[in-house]
Design a protein around this motif. Structure first.
Motif, PDB file in Angstrom:
ATOM      1  N   PHE A   1       0.682  -0.989   0.288  1.00  0.00           N
ATOM      2  CA  PHE A   1      -0.226  -0.112   0.074  1.00  0.00           C
ATOM      3  C   PHE A   1       0.769   1.649  -0.271  1.00  0.00           C
TER       4      PHE A   1
ATOM      5  N   TYR B   1       1.330   5.584   0.059  1.00  0.00           N
ATOM      6  CA  TYR B   1       0.201   7.044   0.475  1.00  0.00           C
ATOM      7  C   TYR B   1       1.440   8.143   0.375  1.00  0.00           C
TER       8      TYR B   1
ATOM      9  N   PHE C   1      -3.844   0.017   9.111  1.00  0.00           N
ATOM     10  CA  PHE C   1      -3.142  -0.778   8.309  1.00  0.00           C
ATOM     11  C   PHE C   1      -2.885  -2.119   9.913  1.00  0.00           C
TER      12      PHE C   1
ATOM     13  N   TRP D   1       2.297  -7.663   3.426  1.00  0.00           N
ATOM     14  CA  TRP D   1       1.699  -6.700   2.348  1.00  0.00           C
ATOM     15  C   TRP D   1       2.611  -5.175   2.979  1.00  0.00           C
TER      16      TRP D   1
ATOM     17  N   LEU E   1       2.959  -1.322   4.065  1.00  0.00           N
ATOM     18  CA  LEU E   1       2.840   0.835   3.982  1.00  0.00           C
ATOM     19  C   LEU E   1       3.512   1.156   3.850  1.00  0.00           C
TER      20      LEU E   1
ATOM     21  N   VAL F   1      -1.030  -0.750  -4.547  1.00  0.00           N
ATOM     22  CA  VAL F   1      -1.900  -0.188  -4.262  1.00  0.00           C
ATOM     23  C   VAL F   1      -2.025   1.280  -3.095  1.00  0.00           C
TER      24      VAL F   1
ATOM     25  N   VAL G   1      -3.116   4.118  -1.523  1.00  0.00           N
ATOM     26  CA  VAL G   1      -4.100   4.541  -0.676  1.00  0.00           C
ATOM     27  C   VAL G   1      -4.455   5.558  -1.269  1.00  0.00           C
TER      28      VAL G   1
ATOM     29  N   TYR H   1      -2.230   1.558 -11.125  1.00  0.00           N
ATOM     30  CA  TYR H   1      -2.661   1.117  -9.253  1.00  0.00           C
ATOM     31  C   TYR H   1      -3.738   0.841  -9.315  1.00  0.00           C
TER      32      TYR H   1
ATOM     33  N   MET I   1      -9.393  -1.924   2.691  1.00  0.00           N
ATOM     34  CA  MET I   1      -7.403  -2.971   2.741  1.00  0.00           C
ATOM     35  C   MET I   1      -7.648  -4.673   2.888  1.00  0.00           C
TER      36      MET I   1
END
Length: 346
Positions: free
Chosen positions: A179, A181, A198, A209, A211, A249, A251, A271, A306
């Motif tokens: 993920f 950001y 998360f 995964w 973040l 991905v 966010v 994405y 998520m």
């Protein structure tokens, strides 16, 4: 043929708008002058190359009202494009020139139906609409506001913000379990809910995964630390582009986001998207085929989004990313340039 003279009364310069200015001026016989605010060295310390033979840049906050008026008078522009109506120095320019010069308003505000906005619509119908020939907005949420302000549908253009396609368009055929950001570390960006969601995901359903958070701001020193959360700090646009090439991905959990060009950038990069309902760009670039729109400020809803992503296969995620690129094409630099040329030639 004599070049057309255009003045843009802008706010803070961004890489994607600089790209559009340079792209347009490299293709057309135009002379562009951009007034802008000085860079924000704390939260968005962008570094720009502002050398272009057909563009002159001036820092608005280093000039007083009369100096700006004198500058615009000297240029004698064919078109003036003004960002919003809250800058008193810019308003003075429009007041002096709207009777004899084509003036275009831009804004990225969404319509929320607040008392302030209702009062603003009354003010607009009395003092704003009559001074501008057209209004240019990012997308549908802003078009709704423009109609409320009193602009006619034929005088509203969309697609004012365009991501830098040459930097972010990708042909990548792989997905990473990451993920990402990208934004400022401030409360209204929803970073605290994102971190907590998360961490809850890792506690309830341990997975591989991670973040990754890109940016800086007041909350950076209070950032949540976790073995699977990475904080990269602020990246210049070229470095962000190199990072987006890796896949993942995106966010964006903002509580307030009038548009959000970063959504367009990551859509171009292929994405899948998890975006809060407060983000204006979600209306253009997110559908059930490529992402999830979750309730603003709702940590549980973000956690659920998520979780859905983590439970998808890589093949499903790649299909979502491909659809993101399809939606990303609904706003383009070609459309922007066509709009600008139509303004000049009409």
């Amino acid at each position: 043929m004599k070049s057309k003279r255009v003045v843009i009364l802008f706010s803070r310069l961004s890489d994607y708008m600089l790209n559009m200015f340079e792209l347009w001026c490299s293709q057309e016989n135009v002379s562009l002058t951009v007034l802008k605010k000085s860079p924000d060295k704390k939260e968005a310390p962008f570094e720009f190359n502002l050398s272009h033979k057909n563009i002159d840049f001036f820092d608005e906050d280093k000039l007083d009202r009369q100096e700006i008026l004198d500058l615009v008078n000297l240029i004698n522009p064919d078109i003036i494009i003004c960002s919003g109506w809250s800058n008193s120095k810019y308003n003075a320019v429009i007041s002096k020139h709207y009777a004899n010069t084509k003036c275009i308003l831009t804004m990225d505000n969404q319509w929320h139906g607040t008392l302030k906005q209702y009062l603003g619509t009354l003010y607009s119908r009395l003092f704003i609409v009559s001074r501008f020939d057209k209004i240019w907005v990012p997308g549908k949420p802003q078009k709704k506001f423009a109609l409320k302000l009193g602009f006619k549908e034929k005088d509203i253009m969309e697609g004012w913000y365009v991501a830098n396609e040459s930097k972010f368009k990708s042909t990548r055929k792989k997905i990473r379990h990451e993920f990402i950001y990208a934004g400022r570390y401030v409360d209204y960006k929803g970073v605290n809910e994102m971190w907590e969601a998360f961490i809850k995901l890792q506690e309830n359903e341990p997975n591989d995964w991670v973040l990754t958070c890109i940016g800086t701001g007041p909350l950076f020193e209070k950032r949540k630390k976790h073995p699977q959360i990475k904080h990269l700090g602020f990246l210049q646009p070229i470095d962000l582009q190199r990072y987006t090439e890796k896949g993942g991905v995106f966010v964006l959990p903002s509580h307030f986001e009038p548009w959000g060009v970063v959504v367009h950038e990551f859509a171009l990069s292929g994405y899948p998207l998890i975006i809060s309902e407060s983000v204006g760009a979600a209306s253009q670039f997110v559908s059930r085929n490529n992402g999830i729109i979750f309730k603003t400020k709702n940590e549980e809803d973000l956690y659920g989004a998520m979780k859905k992503i983590v439970n998808k296969t890589d093949e499903q995620l790649l299909e979502m990313g491909a659809f993101s690129q399809t939606l990303a094409g609904t706003i383009s630099s070609n459309n922007w340039i066509n709009n600008m040329n139509n303004l000049i030639n009409s």
